[in-house]
Design a protein around this motif. Structure first.
Motif: not given
Length: 130
Positions: A16-43
């Protein structure tokens, strides 16, 4: 490592696209923002374990059971060709059908499940030709 949607339990997830800088920093540490293709839930989810960092994984779906590909069936991009010339291995994720080049060793090889029947169908007769 297979990522599962916490809402519906599906394994069909994408970045999923990053909403703010904090999400991008967390992705460098291995915690990625994902979206389900079936139910569109973002987590947010961890997509790798610390012990699995040394092994190759698919950059799209993060699966670690990979196979190989040949250049006669696939025209790689310039970056992929450069990596191959530097000694990377040809890797393919059979689940999302993504071809890429990686330097890390493969933890699991993809094994195709046999679709043939092991026993004859009930009620069918064996026919022999003379």
């Amino acid at each position: 490592m297979v990522v599962v949607c916490p809402s519906c339990g599906s394994t069909h997830v994408r970045h999923s696209r990053f909403m703010h800088l904090g999400e991008r920093i967390l992705s460098w540490l291995g915690r990625h923002q994902l979206r389900c293709k079936d139910c569109q839930h973002r987590f947010a989810a961890r997509v790798w374990k610390l012990a699995d960092l040394r092994y190759a994984r698919c950059p799209k779906c993060y699966r670690m059971d990979l196979s190989t590909w040949t250049e006669e069936h696939y025209l790689p991009k310039f970056v992929t060709l450069t990596r191959l010339r530097l000694g990377a291995k040809r890797l393919r994720c059979e689940y999302c059908r993504f071809n890429f080049a990686g330097f890390r060793p493969v933890k699991q090889r993809y094994k195709r499940k046999k679709s043939g029947r092991s026993s004859p169908v009930e009620g069918a007769e064996k026919v022999t030709v003379d």
